[in-house]
Design a protein around this motif. Structure first.
Motif, short mmCIF file in Angstrom:
data_model
loop_
_atom_site.label_atom_id
_atom_site.label_comp_id
_atom_site.label_asym_id
_atom_site.label_seq_id
_atom_site.Cartn_x
_atom_site.Cartn_y
_atom_site.Cartn_z
N THR A 102 0.82 -1.21 0.00
CA THR A 102 0.00 0.00 0.00
C THR A 102 0.85 1.25 0.00
O THR A 102 0.59 2.19 -0.76
N VAL A 103 1.89 1.29 0.83
CA VAL A 103 2.75 2.47 0.90
C VAL A 103 3.50 2.66 -0.42
O VAL A 103 3.55 3.78 -0.95
N VAL A 104 4.06 1.59 -0.96
CA VAL A 104 4.80 1.70 -2.22
C VAL A 104 3.86 2.11 -3.34
O VAL A 104 4.19 2.99 -4.16
N GLY A 105 2.68 1.51 -3.40
CA GLY A 105 1.71 1.88 -4.43
C GLY A 105 1.27 3.33 -4.30
O GLY A 105 1.13 4.04 -5.31
N SER A 106 1.07 3.80 -3.09
CA SER A 106 0.67 5.19 -2.88
C SER A 106 1.77 6.15 -3.30
O SER A 106 1.51 7.19 -3.92
N LEU A 107 3.01 5.82 -2.94
CA LEU A 107 4.12 6.67 -3.35
C LEU A 107 4.25 6.73 -4.87
O LEU A 107 4.47 7.81 -5.43
N LEU A 108 4.12 5.60 -5.52
CA LEU A 108 4.17 5.59 -6.99
C LEU A 108 3.03 6.41 -7.60
O LEU A 108 3.24 7.16 -8.56
N LEU A 109 1.86 6.28 -7.03
CA LEU A 109 0.71 7.04 -7.52
C LEU A 109 0.94 8.54 -7.36
O LEU A 109 0.68 9.31 -8.28
N PHE A 110 1.45 8.95 -6.20
CA PHE A 110 1.71 10.38 -5.99
C PHE A 110 2.82 10.88 -6.90
O PHE A 110 2.76 12.01 -7.39
N MET A 111 3.82 10.05 -7.16
CA MET A 111 4.89 10.47 -8.08
C MET A 111 4.35 10.64 -9.50
O MET A 111 4.66 11.61 -10.18
N ILE A 112 3.54 9.69 -9.95
CA ILE A 112 2.95 9.79 -11.30
C ILE A 112 2.04 11.00 -11.38
O ILE A 112 2.07 11.74 -12.37
#
Length: 125
Positions: A102-112
């Motif tokens: 969840t944390v990694v996915g959220s960080l990737l989403l915010f970066m994109i």
């Protein structure tokens, strides 16, 4: 000194009783909620059912923890204590993996999302 050990044993028995009761209740609620989530996720995409399926499995682990606590309370079975610790440890491990994803996915989403927003400023969006 005996007074202290009696108090500690009473506290442990109360804790085992609480795990037995609420482990089963929460396990059933988690399994029902996970099943509903999995069914709802199927309408969007097959991958949408994965979090619900994981919730069902985690609910089953919590239920089995409560079931093992019941066995410990009734018979003092040491194998049930091993089952309780195994199920709870597996629950914690899977919860940790889900948290990391969840944390990694959220960080990737915010970066994109950030790249999209900043690139739209340069393009005159």
């Amino acid at each position: 000194m005996q007074q202290s050990s009696f108090s500690e044993e009473a506290i442990a028995q109360k804790g085992i009783q609480r795990i037995a009761t609420w482990g089963k209740v929460m396990g059933i609620i988690m399994m029902i909620g996970g099943a509903l989530s999995a069914i709802g996720g199927l309408f969007y995409f097959i991958v949408g059912a994965i979090p619900g399926a994981l919730s069902v499995f985690l609910g089953w682990l919590v239920y089995k923890t409560g079931d093992a606590a019941t066995a410990i309370r009734r018979s003092g079975d040491t194998r049930a204590l091993g089952d309780l610790l195994h199920n709870y440890g597996l629950y914690l491990f899977i919860s940790f993996i889900m948290l990391v994803v969840t944390v990694v996915g959220s960080l990737l989403l915010f970066m994109i999302l950030g790249v999209f927003i900043f690139s739209s400023f340069n393009n005159g969006f």
